[in-house]
Design an enzyme around this catalytic site. Structure first.
Site, PDB file in Angstrom:
ATOM      1  N   LYS A 115       0.833  -1.211   0.000  1.00 34.05           N
ATOM      2  CA  LYS A 115       0.000   0.000   0.000  1.00 34.05           C
ATOM      3  C   LYS A 115       0.864   1.256   0.000  1.00 34.05           C
ATOM      4  O   LYS A 115       0.581   2.204  -0.736  1.00 34.05           O
ATOM      5  CB  LYS A 115      -0.949  -0.008   1.208  1.00 34.05           C
ATOM      6  CG  LYS A 115      -2.033  -1.060   1.053  1.00 34.05           C
ATOM      7  CD  LYS A 115      -3.038  -1.044   2.185  1.00 34.05           C
ATOM      8  CE  LYS A 115      -4.087  -2.130   1.946  1.00 34.05           C
ATOM      9  NZ  LYS A 115      -4.868  -2.422   3.129  1.00 34.05           N
ATOM     10  N   LYS A 195      -6.006 -11.695  -6.390  1.00 37.20           N
ATOM     11  CA  LYS A 195      -6.922 -11.991  -5.284  1.00 37.20           C
ATOM     12  C   LYS A 195      -8.127 -11.056  -5.384  1.00 37.20           C
ATOM     13  O   LYS A 195      -7.959  -9.898  -5.755  1.00 37.20           O
ATOM     14  CB  LYS A 195      -6.152 -11.729  -3.975  1.00 37.20           C
ATOM     15  CG  LYS A 195      -6.919 -11.998  -2.726  1.00 37.20           C
ATOM     16  CD  LYS A 195      -6.225 -11.405  -1.515  1.00 37.20           C
ATOM     17  CE  LYS A 195      -6.514  -9.925  -1.384  1.00 37.20           C
ATOM     18  NZ  LYS A 195      -6.213  -9.333  -0.077  1.00 37.20           N
ATOM     19  N   LYS A 198     -11.318  -5.229  -3.052  1.00 32.90           N
ATOM     20  CA  LYS A 198     -12.007  -3.972  -3.352  1.00 32.90           C
ATOM     21  C   LYS A 198     -11.081  -3.027  -4.105  1.00 32.90           C
ATOM     22  O   LYS A 198     -11.491  -2.345  -5.031  1.00 32.90           O
ATOM     23  CB  LYS A 198     -12.432  -3.281  -2.044  1.00 32.90           C
ATOM     24  CG  LYS A 198     -13.456  -4.058  -1.233  1.00 32.90           C
ATOM     25  CD  LYS A 198     -13.652  -3.470   0.170  1.00 32.90           C
ATOM     26  CE  LYS A 198     -13.343  -4.497   1.239  1.00 32.90           C
ATOM     27  NZ  LYS A 198     -13.896  -4.287   2.548  1.00 32.90           N
TER      28      LYS A 198
HETATM   29  P1  TYM Z   1     -10.675  -6.658   5.012  1.00 30.77           P
HETATM   30  O1  TYM Z   1     -11.747  -5.678   5.322  1.00 30.77           O
HETATM   31  O2  TYM Z   1      -9.749  -6.382   3.896  1.00 30.77           O
HETATM   32  O3  TYM Z   1     -11.302  -8.078   4.731  1.00 30.77           O
HETATM   33  C1  TYM Z   1     -12.206  -8.687   5.632  1.00 30.77           C
HETATM   34  C2  TYM Z   1     -11.951 -10.186   5.689  1.00 30.77           C
HETATM   35  O4  TYM Z   1     -12.102 -10.769   4.387  1.00 30.77           O
HETATM   36  C3  TYM Z   1     -10.935 -11.549   4.095  1.00 30.77           C
HETATM   37  N1  TYM Z   1     -10.699 -11.486   2.645  1.00 30.77           N
HETATM   38  C4  TYM Z   1     -10.559 -12.560   1.858  1.00 30.77           C
HETATM   39  N2  TYM Z   1     -10.612 -13.883   2.127  1.00 30.77           N
HETATM   40  C5  TYM Z   1     -10.427 -14.741   1.094  1.00 30.77           C
HETATM   41  N3  TYM Z   1     -10.229 -14.321  -0.194  1.00 30.77           N
HETATM   42  C6  TYM Z   1     -10.182 -13.010  -0.512  1.00 30.77           C
HETATM   43  N4  TYM Z   1     -10.018 -12.623  -1.778  1.00 30.77           N
HETATM   44  C7  TYM Z   1     -10.342 -12.055   0.546  1.00 30.77           C
HETATM   45  N5  TYM Z   1     -10.350 -10.688   0.601  1.00 30.77           N
HETATM   46  C8  TYM Z   1     -10.559 -10.363   1.896  1.00 30.77           C
HETATM   47  C9  TYM Z   1      -9.811 -10.881   4.874  1.00 30.77           C
HETATM   48  O5  TYM Z   1      -8.735 -11.760   5.081  1.00 30.77           O
HETATM   49  C10 TYM Z   1     -10.528 -10.522   6.155  1.00 30.77           C
HETATM   50  O6  TYM Z   1     -10.586 -11.638   7.016  1.00 30.77           O
HETATM   51  N6  TYM Z   1      -7.144  -5.911   8.457  1.00 30.77           N
HETATM   52  C11 TYM Z   1      -8.442  -6.528   8.221  1.00 30.77           C
HETATM   53  C12 TYM Z   1      -9.530  -6.013   9.141  1.00 30.77           C
HETATM   54  C13 TYM Z   1      -9.274  -6.147  10.601  1.00 30.77           C
HETATM   55  C14 TYM Z   1      -9.308  -7.339  11.355  1.00 30.77           C
HETATM   56  C15 TYM Z   1      -9.096  -6.938  12.726  1.00 30.77           C
HETATM   57  C16 TYM Z   1      -9.498  -8.661  11.023  1.00 30.77           C
HETATM   58  C17 TYM Z   1      -9.032  -5.127  11.473  1.00 30.77           C
HETATM   59  N7  TYM Z   1      -8.945  -5.612  12.736  1.00 30.77           N
HETATM   60  C18 TYM Z   1      -9.068  -7.881  13.742  1.00 30.77           C
HETATM   61  C19 TYM Z   1      -9.455  -9.605  12.069  1.00 30.77           C
HETATM   62  C20 TYM Z   1      -9.261  -9.205  13.403  1.00 30.77           C
HETATM   63  C21 TYM Z   1      -8.868  -6.207   6.799  1.00 30.77           C
HETATM   64  O7  TYM Z   1      -8.445  -5.260   6.208  1.00 30.77           O
HETATM   65  O8  TYM Z   1      -9.850  -6.988   6.345  1.00 30.77           O
END
Ligand code: TYM
Length: 331
Positions: A115, A195, A198
């Site tokens: 990023k 992957k 968004k």
């Molecule tokens: P975020 O908002 O990008 O995504 C939310 C969840 O979706 C999963 N994910 C995927 N899983 C499989 N294939 C994909 N293509 C895919 N894209 C997204 C992500 O792994 C995630 O589980 N940093 C985290 C948010 C966060 C968080 C936390 C998660 C903040 N605090 C505490 C767990 C615990 C994030 O940006 O997720």
């Protein structure tokens, strides 16, 4: 009682990668294992994303993220669903962790490198992002974190932060483990290249209009070796077959696999079958979402009650942490 926690950023529509990688597991976990489950809409994290963050849109996106999760089956009666900024103890603990975390541990995070590499000016919040994530998890002493594969490195850092704190101030936090959906740890995007994400713009959204979903599937790549209808294909090299593995029953998977290898089924028919099965999962979610949109007070009440429950747990941890790190409190 053991606790499970996960989070999602309110940076736009929730896609089937989020659903399969994380939400579906949350829903299942909430109903089994006897674990107390918490799910957090991480709005403070979303502020670190300059291309997606818009102060005008953030309230609506946060509401939509909660609505989509409830529509996907997350029951706010059984699960504590809340917004990160409604529990300010997360940011307090995060600050304490930043004082204990070497900068080098943060600059080596691959998501940070990806990023930051795209930005002219990198906000310090982007570097601190995984520390706030560690606070989200550890403030509830959660031991299980359902996430997609892209979050494994952040989870490893969370364990290091817990270990370092425990070493310095005495046993306080568990070392939480990631829980991957073994069938969908990394859902590919509909471009067949990256992957699903968004930020790449290669998503199929959980609440997307079926016509638009079909349009995306219709033009999605298949096995590149299968040029003409009569060419046999290799399902293991086909994005559509991968998607079948998430949404279609075993017998359909077997039939399309065999049909592809023998050129018995064409790619368009294979895509139609996938679309039908995908919609069997998504349609009920979309119907529940439409109902909830007519009754926003259900979502609002869930978030209010969720924040109260989460806050009382978070406060308990913060009392302990403040005492252990030696903050002065004579009253
Ligand atoms: P975020 O908002 O990008 O995504 C939310 C969840 O979706 C999963 N994910 C995927 N899983 C499989 N294939 C994909 N293509 C895919 N894209 C997204 C992500 O792994 C995630 O589980 N940093 C985290 C948010 C966060 C968080 C936390 C998660 C903040 N605090 C505490 C767990 C615990 C994030 O940006 O997720």
């Amino acid at each position: 009682m053991k606790r499970v926690l996960s989070g999602i950023q309110p940076t736009g529509a929730i896609h089937i990668g989020n659903y399969l990688g994380a939400i579906k597991q949350w829903v299942q976990l909430g109903e089994s294992l006897g674990k107390e489950a918490l799910f957090c809409i991480v709005d403070y994290h979303a502020l670190t994303n300059p291309s997606a963050y818009d102060p005008e849109l953030l309230p609506q996106r946060t509401f939509e993220a909660a609505l989509a999760n409830i529509a996907a089956g997350l029951d706010p009666q059984k699960i504590t669903l809340f917004v990160q900024s409604h529990v300010p103890e997360h940011t307090e603990l995060s600050w304490i962790f930043t004082t204990q975390t070497p900068v080098g541990d943060l600059t080596r995070m691959t998501q940070y490198k990806d990023k930051a590499g795209k930005l002219k000016s990198v906000p310090a919040g982007l570097l601190m992002y995984p520390v706030l994530q560690a606070a989200d998890i550890l403030i509830y002493k959660a031991d299980t974190v359902p996430v997609g594969e892209d979050q494994l490195q952040h989870l490893e850092l969370t364990r290091e932060i817990a270990r370092r704190f425990n070493g310095a101030f005495g046993e306080t936090f568990p070392e939480p483990q990631a829980l991957l959906n073994s069938r969908a740890p990394r859902v590919p995007g509909v471009d067949g290249a990256a992957k699903m994400s968004k930020s790449v713009g290669n998503t199929i959204d959980m609440l997307e209009d079926p016509k638009s979903i079909w349009e995306k599937l219709r033009v999605a790549p298949t096995d590149p070796a299968r040029v003409r209808r009569n060419d046999p294909g290799d399902p293991d090299r086909c994005l559509i077959f991968k998607y079948h593995s998430y949404f279609s029953p075993e017998e359909v998977q077997q039939a399309v696999s065999q049909g592809c290898r023998s050129a018995g089924i064409g790619c368009v028919d294979c895509k139609k079958l996938l679309f039908d099965n995908m919609m069997k999962t998504l349609r009920p979610i979309q119907e529940r979402a439409a109902e909830l949109r007519r009754q926003p007070e259900i979502v609002e009440a869930a978030l209010r009650e969720g924040a109260e429950r989460a806050r009382s747990m978070a406060r308990e941890t913060m009392h302990e942490v403040r005492r252990k790190i030696g903050l002065y409190k004579p009253y």
